[in-house]
Design a protein around this motif. Sequence first.
Motif, PDB file in Angstrom:
ATOM      1  N   SER A   1       0.838  -1.195   0.000  1.00 37.50           N
ATOM      2  CA  SER A   1       0.000   0.000   0.000  1.00 37.50           C
ATOM      3  C   SER A   1       0.872   1.245   0.000  1.00 37.50           C
ATOM      4  O   SER A   1       2.058   1.184   0.317  1.00 37.50           O
ATOM      5  N   SER A   2       0.264   2.372  -0.341  1.00 39.65           N
ATOM      6  CA  SER A   2       1.017   3.625  -0.402  1.00 39.65           C
ATOM      7  C   SER A   2       1.528   4.062   0.972  1.00 39.65           C
ATOM      8  O   SER A   2       2.454   4.849   1.061  1.00 39.65           O
ATOM      9  N   ASP A   3       0.946   3.523   2.039  1.00 41.97           N
ATOM     10  CA  ASP A   3       1.405   3.886   3.378  1.00 41.97           C
ATOM     11  C   ASP A   3       2.499   2.943   3.904  1.00 41.97           C
ATOM     12  O   ASP A   3       2.872   3.006   5.063  1.00 41.97           O
ATOM     13  N   GLY A   4       3.023   2.077   3.027  1.00 43.13           N
ATOM     14  CA  GLY A   4       4.176   1.268   3.395  1.00 43.13           C
ATOM     15  C   GLY A   4       3.875  -0.059   4.054  1.00 43.13           C
ATOM     16  O   GLY A   4       4.766  -0.666   4.654  1.00 43.13           O
ATOM     17  N   PHE A   5       2.665  -0.553   3.949  1.00 49.12           N
ATOM     18  CA  PHE A   5       2.320  -1.851   4.517  1.00 49.12           C
ATOM     19  C   PHE A   5       2.158  -2.871   3.405  1.00 49.12           C
ATOM     20  O   PHE A   5       1.598  -2.563   2.358  1.00 49.12           O
ATOM     21  N   HIS A   6       2.643  -4.091   3.639  1.00 47.37           N
ATOM     22  CA  HIS A   6       2.459  -5.109   2.611  1.00 47.37           C
ATOM     23  C   HIS A   6       1.039  -5.662   2.728  1.00 47.37           C
ATOM     24  O   HIS A   6       0.497  -5.784   3.813  1.00 47.37           O
ATOM     25  N   ARG A   7       0.452  -5.925   1.581  1.00 47.76           N
ATOM     26  CA  ARG A   7      -0.913  -6.450   1.516  1.00 47.76           C
ATOM     27  C   ARG A   7      -0.937  -7.907   1.093  1.00 47.76           C
ATOM     28  O   ARG A   7      -1.851  -8.632   1.434  1.00 47.76           O
ATOM     29  N   ALA A   8       0.078  -8.316   0.338  1.00 50.59           N
ATOM     30  CA  ALA A   8       0.205  -9.716  -0.073  1.00 50.59           C
ATOM     31  C   ALA A   8       1.656  -9.957  -0.444  1.00 50.59           C
ATOM     32  O   ALA A   8       2.372  -9.035  -0.839  1.00 50.59           O
ATOM     33  N   ARG A   9       2.084 -11.216  -0.318  1.00 50.15           N
ATOM     34  CA  ARG A   9       3.457 -11.587  -0.641  1.00 50.15           C
ATOM     35  C   ARG A   9       3.466 -13.035  -1.095  1.00 50.15           C
ATOM     36  O   ARG A   9       2.536 -13.789  -0.797  1.00 50.15           O
ATOM     37  N   ASN A  10       4.523 -13.415  -1.803  1.00 47.15           N
ATOM     38  CA  ASN A  10       4.636 -14.818  -2.178  1.00 47.15           C
ATOM     39  C   ASN A  10       4.955 -15.643  -0.934  1.00 47.15           C
ATOM     40  O   ASN A  10       5.460 -15.124   0.065  1.00 47.15           O
ATOM     41  N   SER A  11       4.642 -16.913  -0.997  1.00 43.77           N
ATOM     42  CA  SER A  11       4.770 -17.795   0.178  1.00 43.77           C
ATOM     43  C   SER A  11       6.182 -17.890   0.728  1.00 43.77           C
ATOM     44  O   SER A  11       6.363 -18.054   1.937  1.00 43.77           O
ATOM     45  N   ALA A  12       7.188 -17.800  -0.126  1.00 43.76           N
ATOM     46  CA  ALA A  12       8.571 -17.927   0.323  1.00 43.76           C
ATOM     47  C   ALA A  12       9.095 -16.660   1.007  1.00 43.76           C
ATOM     48  O   ALA A  12      10.166 -16.687   1.608  1.00 43.76           O
ATOM     49  N   CYS A  13       8.359 -15.585   0.927  1.00 44.81           N
ATOM     50  CA  CYS A  13       8.778 -14.307   1.524  1.00 44.81           C
ATOM     51  C   CYS A  13       8.311 -14.251   2.983  1.00 44.81           C
ATOM     52  O   CYS A  13       7.127 -14.395   3.268  1.00 44.81           O
ATOM     53  N   SER A  14       9.231 -14.030   3.896  1.00 47.69           N
ATOM     54  CA  SER A  14       8.878 -13.974   5.320  1.00 47.69           C
ATOM     55  C   SER A  14       8.114 -12.688   5.647  1.00 47.69           C
ATOM     56  O   SER A  14       8.195 -11.702   4.915  1.00 47.69           O
ATOM     57  N   GLN A  15       7.405 -12.714   6.742  1.00 41.49           N
ATOM     58  CA  GLN A  15       6.671 -11.541   7.228  1.00 41.49           C
ATOM     59  C   GLN A  15       7.630 -10.373   7.450  1.00 41.49           C
ATOM     60  O   GLN A  15       7.351  -9.240   7.053  1.00 41.49           O
ATOM     61  N   ASP A  16       8.785 -10.655   8.071  1.00 41.32           N
ATOM     62  CA  ASP A  16       9.760  -9.605   8.354  1.00 41.32           C
ATOM     63  C   ASP A  16      10.294  -8.973   7.072  1.00 41.32           C
ATOM     64  O   ASP A  16      10.357  -7.744   6.956  1.00 41.32           O
ATOM     65  N   LEU A  17      10.665  -9.798   6.103  1.00 42.42           N
ATOM     66  CA  LEU A  17      11.161  -9.275   4.832  1.00 42.42           C
ATOM     67  C   LEU A  17      10.080  -8.446   4.136  1.00 42.42           C
ATOM     68  O   LEU A  17      10.358  -7.362   3.616  1.00 42.42           O
ATOM     69  N   ALA A  18       8.859  -8.951   4.129  1.00 46.72           N
ATOM     70  CA  ALA A  18       7.752  -8.224   3.489  1.00 46.72           C
ATOM     71  C   ALA A  18       7.534  -6.865   4.146  1.00 46.72           C
ATOM     72  O   ALA A  18       7.348  -5.859   3.449  1.00 46.72           O
TER      73      ALA A  18
END
Length: 134
Positions: A26-43
């Motif tokens: 999102s434009s405010d810098g929050f991840h909304r979706a990520r691929n399964s191999a991407c960790s929460q921290d990295l996202a």
Amino acid sequence: MTTDLTWLMDQLHKDIPGCRTVLLLSSDGFHRARNSACSQDLADRLAAVCSSLINCAHTAGQIYDDSSLKVQHIDWEHHQMALVDAGANANLSLAVVTDIDTAPGLVGEAMRLMVTRLHGHLKTAPRSPEQSPS
């Protein structure tokens, strides 16, 4: 957005050779979706960085009366990242990080197709009269 779009991010990850990370933010810098191999921290970290980069690019574009950002591309020694607008109405961007030898044209085309697919999943259904707030 309550829809889980991981499956779409995984599809894009699979479609691009050498792909490391796919992120919808999102434009405010929050991840909304990520691929399964991407960790929460990295996202979380990548979403914040990408949001800053996009804001800087928009500001630079305003200097030339052109704030419509199409693609932002960054090359490092071993990786590259592309950022595209994923829907102005939704204030979302799509980020893809790949190995440096992945063809940028292939990445761009895959991202363009994904943005088109995303639009169908990001639409809000019209409210029926019984759903309207009182």
